[in-house]
Design a protein around this motif. Sequence first.
Motif, short mmCIF file in Angstrom:
data_model
loop_
_atom_site.label_atom_id
_atom_site.label_comp_id
_atom_site.label_asym_id
_atom_site.label_seq_id
_atom_site.Cartn_x
_atom_site.Cartn_y
_atom_site.Cartn_z
N ALA A 103 0.86 -1.19 0.00
CA ALA A 103 0.00 0.00 0.00
C ALA A 103 0.89 1.23 0.00
CB ALA A 103 -0.91 0.01 1.23
N LYS A 104 0.47 2.23 -0.75
CA LYS A 104 1.13 3.54 -0.73
C LYS A 104 0.20 4.48 0.00
CE LYS A 104 2.80 7.31 -3.65
NZ LYS A 104 2.97 7.78 -5.04
N VAL A 105 0.73 5.15 1.03
CA VAL A 105 -0.07 6.12 1.76
C VAL A 105 0.68 7.44 1.85
CG1 VAL A 105 -1.16 4.29 3.14
CG2 VAL A 105 0.78 5.52 4.08
N GLU A 106 -0.09 8.50 2.00
CA GLU A 106 0.49 9.82 2.25
C GLU A 106 -0.06 10.33 3.56
OE1 GLU A 106 1.40 11.60 -2.18
OE2 GLU A 106 -0.49 12.15 -1.22
N ILE A 107 0.80 10.96 4.33
CA ILE A 107 0.41 11.48 5.63
C ILE A 107 0.88 12.93 5.73
CG2 ILE A 107 0.74 11.27 8.12
CD1 ILE A 107 1.38 8.23 7.41
N PHE A 108 -0.07 13.83 5.98
CA PHE A 108 0.27 15.24 6.19
C PHE A 108 0.43 15.47 7.68
CE2 PHE A 108 -1.32 19.57 7.18
CZ PHE A 108 -0.21 20.26 6.73
N MET A 109 1.58 15.99 8.07
CA MET A 109 1.82 16.35 9.47
C MET A 109 1.88 17.86 9.57
SD MET A 109 4.38 13.74 11.38
CE MET A 109 4.16 14.49 12.98
N ALA A 110 0.83 18.43 10.16
CA ALA A 110 0.70 19.88 10.24
C ALA A 110 1.85 20.51 11.02
CB ALA A 110 -0.63 20.24 10.87
N SER A 111 2.26 19.89 12.13
CA SER A 111 3.29 20.49 12.99
C SER A 111 4.64 20.62 12.28
CB SER A 111 3.46 19.68 14.27
OG SER A 111 3.94 18.38 13.96
N ARG A 112 4.87 19.78 11.30
CA ARG A 112 6.14 19.82 10.56
C ARG A 112 5.96 20.38 9.16
NH1 ARG A 112 8.82 14.09 12.40
NH2 ARG A 112 8.83 14.58 14.62
N LEU A 122 2.59 -5.75 3.49
CA LEU A 122 1.70 -6.51 4.38
C LEU A 122 1.73 -7.99 4.02
CD1 LEU A 122 -0.07 -3.70 3.38
CD2 LEU A 122 -1.23 -4.39 5.45
N LEU A 123 1.51 -8.82 5.03
CA LEU A 123 1.41 -10.26 4.84
C LEU A 123 0.10 -10.74 5.44
CD1 LEU A 123 5.01 -11.34 5.90
CD2 LEU A 123 4.08 -11.31 3.59
N LYS A 124 -0.51 -11.72 4.78
CA LYS A 124 -1.73 -12.34 5.30
C LYS A 124 -1.32 -13.61 6.02
CE LYS A 124 -6.35 -13.91 4.08
NZ LYS A 124 -7.26 -14.18 2.94
N LEU A 125 -1.40 -13.57 7.34
CA LEU A 125 -1.05 -14.72 8.17
C LEU A 125 -2.34 -15.42 8.62
CD1 LEU A 125 1.66 -12.86 10.25
CD2 LEU A 125 2.00 -14.32 8.25
N ALA A 126 -2.20 -16.47 9.41
CA ALA A 126 -3.36 -17.22 9.88
C ALA A 126 -4.36 -16.33 10.62
CB ALA A 126 -2.91 -18.38 10.77
N ASP A 127 -3.85 -15.30 11.32
CA ASP A 127 -4.75 -14.41 12.08
C ASP A 127 -5.11 -13.14 11.32
OD1 ASP A 127 -2.22 -13.29 12.25
OD2 ASP A 127 -2.36 -12.82 14.38
N GLY A 128 -4.78 -13.06 10.05
CA GLY A 128 -5.18 -11.92 9.23
C GLY A 128 -4.00 -11.11 8.71
N TRP A 129 -4.33 -9.99 8.09
CA TRP A 129 -3.33 -9.11 7.47
C TRP A 129 -2.59 -8.31 8.53
CZ3 TRP A 129 -1.88 -9.32 2.53
CH2 TRP A 129 -2.73 -9.97 1.64
N ARG A 130 -1.26 -8.15 8.34
CA ARG A 130 -0.44 -7.35 9.25
C ARG A 130 0.65 -6.65 8.44
NH1 ARG A 130 -0.31 -9.79 14.45
NH2 ARG A 130 0.75 -7.92 15.20
N ILE A 131 1.06 -5.50 8.91
CA ILE A 131 2.16 -4.75 8.28
C ILE A 131 3.47 -5.42 8.69
CG2 ILE A 131 3.40 -2.56 8.18
CD1 ILE A 131 0.65 -1.19 8.81
#
Length: 142
Positions: A103-112, A122-131
């Motif tokens: 996944a590609k995400v963008e994050i705006f940080m106002a303070s900076r 991410l990987l899909k393991l037995a308990d679900g998706w995780r980063i």
Amino acid sequence: MKHLVRALVIGACATIMTNGVFANDFAEVGKVIQKYFDGTEKGQLQLLREAFLPTAEIQYVLEDGSLGRLPFPEYVSRFQQGRQIERYGRLVSMDVTGSTAVAKVEIFMASRDRVYTDYILLLKLADGWRISNKVATFRDKF
């Protein structure tokens, strides 16, 4: 010719499968990304622990051009439980293949006054998706 499903699915999903990818996998990956956003923006550390594998690492390039590495336990320790940060994320794109996703995400940080771009694996393991890992960079807001 085989076609892959390449869209973020919101809400209830059918279990349609194309090339080993279920439509609900897109929704589940989206939920993990939302946990990452909420965990960092709202100081909800449990959401970060649910989103990331404990072995995850954040990598980035330092000002001198060398590799910066931040293990997940150190990363999560930089956030304070319940402390909100003016940090606004959006999902730019997602690709899912079998038990892997990016996944590609963008994050705006106002303070900076910066926009961070993360490429999240991410990987899909037995308990679900995780980063499993992410690489990050930033630019000044224009």
